[in-house]
Design an enzyme around this catalytic site. Sequence first.
Site, PDB file in Angstrom:
ATOM      1  N   GLY A 162       0.848  -1.274  -0.018  1.00 16.62           N
ATOM      2  CA  GLY A 162      -0.135  -0.043  -0.095  1.00 16.62           C
ATOM      3  C   GLY A 162       0.793   1.136  -0.299  1.00 16.62           C
ATOM      4  O   GLY A 162       0.747   2.329   0.728  1.00 16.62           O
TER       5      GLY A 162
ATOM      6  N   TYR B 283     -13.169  -3.844  12.730  1.00 23.13           N
ATOM      7  CA  TYR B 283     -12.026  -3.147  12.219  1.00 23.13           C
ATOM      8  C   TYR B 283     -10.999  -3.229  13.220  1.00 23.13           C
ATOM      9  O   TYR B 283      -9.724  -3.566  13.279  1.00 23.13           O
ATOM     10  CB  TYR B 283     -12.152  -1.734  12.079  1.00 23.13           C
ATOM     11  CG  TYR B 283     -10.820  -0.729  11.544  1.00 23.13           C
ATOM     12  CD1 TYR B 283     -10.333  -1.024  10.262  1.00 23.13           C
ATOM     13  CD2 TYR B 283     -10.177  -0.237  12.597  1.00 23.13           C
ATOM     14  CE1 TYR B 283      -8.980  -0.418  10.105  1.00 23.13           C
ATOM     15  CE2 TYR B 283      -8.804   0.307  12.137  1.00 23.13           C
ATOM     16  CZ  TYR B 283      -8.427   0.217  11.204  1.00 23.13           C
ATOM     17  OH  TYR B 283      -7.197   0.940  10.751  1.00 23.13           O
TER      18      TYR B 283
ATOM     19  N   ASN C 217       1.684  -2.568   5.487  1.00 16.20           N
ATOM     20  CA  ASN C 217       0.864  -1.445   5.687  1.00 16.20           C
ATOM     21  C   ASN C 217      -0.506  -1.635   5.123  1.00 16.20           C
ATOM     22  O   ASN C 217      -1.531  -1.056   5.661  1.00 16.20           O
ATOM     23  CB  ASN C 217       1.505  -0.311   5.074  1.00 16.20           C
ATOM     24  CG  ASN C 217       0.976   0.770   5.198  1.00 16.20           C
ATOM     25  OD1 ASN C 217       0.753   1.579   5.883  1.00 16.20           O
ATOM     26  ND2 ASN C 217       0.372   1.138   3.778  1.00 16.20           N
TER      27      ASN C 217
ATOM     28  N   SER D 168      -3.548  -0.611  14.582  1.00 15.66           N
ATOM     29  CA  SER D 168      -3.985   0.666  14.807  1.00 15.66           C
ATOM     30  C   SER D 168      -4.320   0.681  16.225  1.00 15.66           C
ATOM     31  O   SER D 168      -4.380  -0.481  17.228  1.00 15.66           O
ATOM     32  CB  SER D 168      -5.360   0.685  14.007  1.00 15.66           C
ATOM     33  OG  SER D 168      -6.522   1.664  14.793  1.00 15.66           O
TER      34      SER D 168
ATOM     35  N   THR E  45      -9.684  -6.776  13.434  1.00 15.78           N
ATOM     36  CA  THR E  45      -8.632  -7.170  12.288  1.00 15.78           C
ATOM     37  C   THR E  45      -7.330  -6.705  12.941  1.00 15.78           C
ATOM     38  O   THR E  45      -6.100  -7.378  12.636  1.00 15.78           O
ATOM     39  CB  THR E  45      -8.807  -6.473  11.111  1.00 15.78           C
ATOM     40  OG1 THR E  45      -8.790  -5.054  11.205  1.00 15.78           O
ATOM     41  CG2 THR E  45     -10.316  -6.941  10.513  1.00 15.78           C
ATOM     42  N   LYS E  46      -7.207  -5.611  13.664  1.00 14.30           N
ATOM     43  CA  LYS E  46      -5.802  -4.893  13.888  1.00 14.30           C
ATOM     44  C   LYS E  46      -5.383  -5.748  15.428  1.00 14.30           C
ATOM     45  O   LYS E  46      -4.201  -5.892  15.524  1.00 14.30           O
ATOM     46  CB  LYS E  46      -6.112  -3.569  14.504  1.00 14.30           C
ATOM     47  CG  LYS E  46      -6.313  -2.743  13.015  1.00 14.30           C
ATOM     48  CD  LYS E  46      -5.299  -2.865  12.115  1.00 14.30           C
ATOM     49  CE  LYS E  46      -5.563  -1.990  10.718  1.00 14.30           C
ATOM     50  NZ  LYS E  46      -4.353  -2.184   9.804  1.00 14.30           N
TER      51      LYS E  46
ATOM     52  N   SER F  82       1.566   3.247  -2.361  1.00 12.84           N
ATOM     53  CA  SER F  82       1.272   4.554  -3.198  1.00 12.84           C
ATOM     54  C   SER F  82       0.538   5.804  -2.432  1.00 12.84           C
ATOM     55  O   SER F  82       0.623   6.908  -3.356  1.00 12.84           O
ATOM     56  CB  SER F  82       0.449   3.904  -4.461  1.00 12.84           C
ATOM     57  OG  SER F  82      -0.989   3.575  -4.023  1.00 12.84           O
ATOM     58  N   ARG F  83       0.165   6.031  -1.491  1.00  9.83           N
ATOM     59  CA  ARG F  83      -0.285   6.916  -0.733  1.00  9.83           C
ATOM     60  C   ARG F  83      -0.108   6.790   0.685  1.00  9.83           C
ATOM     61  O   ARG F  83       0.058   5.753   1.187  1.00  9.83           O
ATOM     62  CB  ARG F  83      -1.681   7.308  -1.046  1.00  9.83           C
ATOM     63  CG  ARG F  83      -2.678   6.015  -0.610  1.00  9.83           C
ATOM     64  CD  ARG F  83      -4.081   6.092  -1.066  1.00  9.83           C
ATOM     65  NE  ARG F  83      -4.835   4.987  -0.716  1.00  9.83           N
ATOM     66  CZ  ARG F  83      -6.200   4.921  -0.736  1.00  9.83           C
ATOM     67  NH1 ARG F  83      -6.689   6.061  -1.251  1.00  9.83           N
ATOM     68  NH2 ARG F  83      -6.875   4.026  -0.131  1.00  9.83           N
TER      69      ARG F  83
END
Length: 252
Positions: free
Chosen positions: A14, A159, A92, A145, A162-163, A16-17
């Site tokens: 990830g 969420y 990431n 996170s 998952t973290k 690219s930004r």
Amino acid sequence: MTAALKGKVALVTGGSRGLGAATALALADQGADVAISYVASKEKADAVVAQLQAKGVRALAVRSDQADTAAAKPLVDQVVEHFGRLDILVNNAAIAVQGKPVDAPDLDTASLDRQWQVNVLGPVALTRAAAPRLAEGGRIVYIGSRLGTVVPWAGAADYAGTKAALIGYAKGVARDLGGRNITANVIQPGVMPTDMSAEVLGDTVPDAVLDQHPIRRIATLEEVAALACFLAGPQGGYITGETISVSGGIGV
């Protein structure tokens, strides 16, 4: 530029930004050659590659969808074929689905299930693919996170789950690979100025969120990237299986 990571090769998913791009650039500032993966925007990925090359390092962008676990091995193979080695893996890439309480009648379970696929099974697949190829003394960094350990508002169960899963997985990876002096750690950022945060919170961070931070602001991308570089560098070699928060004290 410093030379702390000169001769090392890093893969940032990830990249690219957002935080991925910031981490890739920070690694390059310390001399690492850097590969980034991306899903959609080749233009953004190519722009990051140009920025990396301008720093005097080798760089590569590879299109790879983390939702597809079968894509992990070809990604690692391409990086190793291009650079000749792999020393640093920064997991990431992730997505955030706008949450609702788990008892909501219109819960979007399909999107939440995909979040588990991308955020957990994706890093797991990439770790499995990278582990045999990582050089002695390699580094694995998972971007978690703060919600992985502190959940201060409703609607974030999936969420956060998952973290949280990354924390246990990183501990196991640290145990498995410690004999090769490979470390595995989790960074837990708080809110950051990223597209993903904006999709969930809007363009402005609500006061109710800021009020929960002893240091009443959001993190900068550079602050989080700096920790990733430290863990990837020579001074991070005796830190493994740990979870470190960069979140302004939320939850203390």
